[in-house]
Scaffold this active site. Sequence first.
Site, short mmCIF file in Angstrom:
data_model
loop_
_atom_site.label_atom_id
_atom_site.label_comp_id
_atom_site.label_asym_id
_atom_site.label_seq_id
_atom_site.Cartn_x
_atom_site.Cartn_y
_atom_site.Cartn_z
CB ALA A 65 -0.88 -0.02 1.24
N GLY A 109 0.55 -5.05 0.93
CA GLY A 109 -0.67 -5.12 0.14
C GLY A 109 -0.43 -5.76 -1.22
CD GLU A 112 -2.29 -7.64 2.98
OE1 GLU A 112 -1.83 -6.49 2.78
OE2 GLU A 112 -3.10 -7.89 3.88
CD GLU A 132 1.90 -5.52 5.66
OE1 GLU A 132 2.71 -6.44 5.95
OE2 GLU A 132 1.06 -5.63 4.74
C1 HXC Z 1 4.98 4.45 -1.36
C2 HXC Z 1 6.87 3.50 -2.24
C3 HXC Z 1 6.54 2.24 -1.67
C4 HXC Z 1 5.34 2.15 -0.92
C5 HXC Z 1 8.41 2.05 -2.73
N1 HXC Z 1 8.02 3.31 -2.88
N2 HXC Z 1 7.52 1.37 -1.99
N3 HXC Z 1 6.10 4.58 -2.10
N4 HXC Z 1 4.61 3.29 -0.78
N5 HXC Z 1 4.93 1.02 -0.37
C6 HXC Z 1 8.71 4.38 -3.63
C7 HXC Z 1 9.92 4.88 -2.88
O1 HXC Z 1 9.56 5.83 -1.92
C8 HXC Z 1 10.74 5.48 -4.02
O2 HXC Z 1 10.19 6.73 -4.35
C9 HXC Z 1 10.45 4.55 -5.17
O3 HXC Z 1 9.23 3.87 -4.85
C10 HXC Z 1 11.54 3.49 -5.35
O4 HXC Z 1 11.73 2.84 -4.11
P1 HXC Z 1 13.16 2.66 -3.42
O5 HXC Z 1 12.93 2.43 -1.98
O6 HXC Z 1 14.07 3.79 -3.79
O7 HXC Z 1 13.66 1.34 -4.16
P2 HXC Z 1 14.65 0.22 -3.59
O8 HXC Z 1 15.80 0.84 -2.86
O9 HXC Z 1 14.94 -0.67 -4.76
O10 HXC Z 1 13.80 -0.59 -2.50
C11 HXC Z 1 12.66 -1.32 -2.88
C12 HXC Z 1 11.82 -1.73 -1.63
C13 HXC Z 1 11.53 -0.46 -0.79
C14 HXC Z 1 12.61 -2.74 -0.80
C15 HXC Z 1 10.56 -2.39 -2.17
O11 HXC Z 1 10.99 0.56 -1.66
C16 HXC Z 1 10.54 -0.71 0.33
O12 HXC Z 1 10.91 -1.25 1.36
N6 HXC Z 1 9.29 -0.27 0.11
C17 HXC Z 1 8.25 -0.37 1.14
C18 HXC Z 1 7.75 -1.80 1.26
C19 HXC Z 1 6.68 -1.92 2.34
O13 HXC Z 1 6.95 -1.61 3.51
N7 HXC Z 1 5.49 -2.35 1.96
C20 HXC Z 1 4.35 -2.47 2.88
C21 HXC Z 1 3.54 -1.21 2.88
S1 HXC Z 1 2.24 -1.26 4.07
P3 HXC Z 1 11.11 8.08 -4.38
O14 HXC Z 1 10.13 9.16 -4.69
O15 HXC Z 1 11.77 8.15 -3.05
O16 HXC Z 1 12.09 7.79 -5.50
C22 HXC Z 1 1.05 -2.21 3.34
C23 HXC Z 1 -0.22 -2.41 4.14
C24 HXC Z 1 -1.30 -3.09 3.34
O17 HXC Z 1 1.17 -2.68 2.26
C25 HXC Z 1 -2.63 -2.89 3.99
C26 HXC Z 1 -3.71 -2.56 2.98
C27 HXC Z 1 -4.97 -1.99 3.57
#
Ligand code: HXC
Length: 258
Positions: A65, A109, A112, A132
């Site tokens: 998400a 997400g 999921e 998360e």
């Molecule tokens: C918003 C995101 C994002 C996310 C990546 N980006 N994941 N933006 N939400 N979930 C954005 C980054 O901010 C960045 O933007 C660009 O995408 C590239 O990401 P990087 O981090 O620079 O890439 P990398 O170093 O290759 O790392 C990849 C990654 C990392 C390991 C996937 O991005 C990461 O850890 N992302 C978050 C993963 C996460 O925690 N997911 C769960 C979310 S909570 P900029 O503008 O900085 O270049 C969830 C709850 C679900 O999903 C519930 C639903 C109701």
Amino acid sequence: MAWDTLIVEVEDNVALVRLNRPEALNALNSQLMSELARALTELDRDDQVRCIVLTGSEKAFAAGADIKEMSTKGFVDMFTEDFFTADSETLLRVRKPIIAAVSGYALGGGCELAMMCDFIICSESAKFGQPEINLGVVAGIGGTQRLTRFVGKSKSMDMHLTGRFMDAAEAERSGLVSRVVPVADLIREAMDAARKIAAKSQVAVKVVKEAVNRSYETSLREGVLYERRIFHALFASEDQKEGMAAFAEKRQPQFRDR
Ligand code: HXC
């Protein structure tokens, strides 16, 4: 219909739906979820479409998400808008099979969403995770429930509590995905599987989808009884007559979805 966050193509009775927010690794924001729900609803109604493939990019199926969209919300916002619930549940109401084709990150997400599809084919680069916990929250569209049913309690707890990622080999070993293929072959493999499904009797296809999904919702005894009844019911279809006649006559069946 034109979409901002999706690319949708239909070929050979198969719809390929691509999540398309490359700047955010296909993070699921409200716009994407709403477009996805509307696109899938339209494809489910479209007689030209008999199977759907849902994919992302080579780098990410979806990295979860959209954290930037969620970060400033409070409990009342999340509760009142019932964040992502209606749109994600729309996907579960689609009666045509949906295959998730996953390369790269399928996190939070994104993982999921892949698990809400009917089965997952992934490439060797796939990474699944429910990280998360690192954000101080928990999965919100079924991750704690579905991952546990798919891979068992121990591995699910490990994934949710440590936030670690699972690679493609582990995902296949654990039963999370049905096949692993080289990155370059992912879309072809998923489209081939979808075309195979599209060539079957769509009456039987819908019945199979309903019956397998029911195994997650009911007891074994009730599930087997349900299966037996719909197995019997299919003998009222023309496609059952055609399928069995074609076998006896050593020819390919011509299903008419009736
Ligand atoms: C918003 C995101 C994002 C996310 C990546 N980006 N994941 N933006 N939400 N979930 C954005 C980054 O901010 C960045 O933007 C660009 O995408 C590239 O990401 P990087 O981090 O620079 O890439 P990398 O170093 O290759 O790392 C990849 C990654 C990392 C390991 C996937 O991005 C990461 O850890 N992302 C978050 C993963 C996460 O925690 N997911 C769960 C979310 S909570 P900029 O503008 O900085 O270049 C969830 C709850 C679900 O999903 C519930 C639903 C109701």
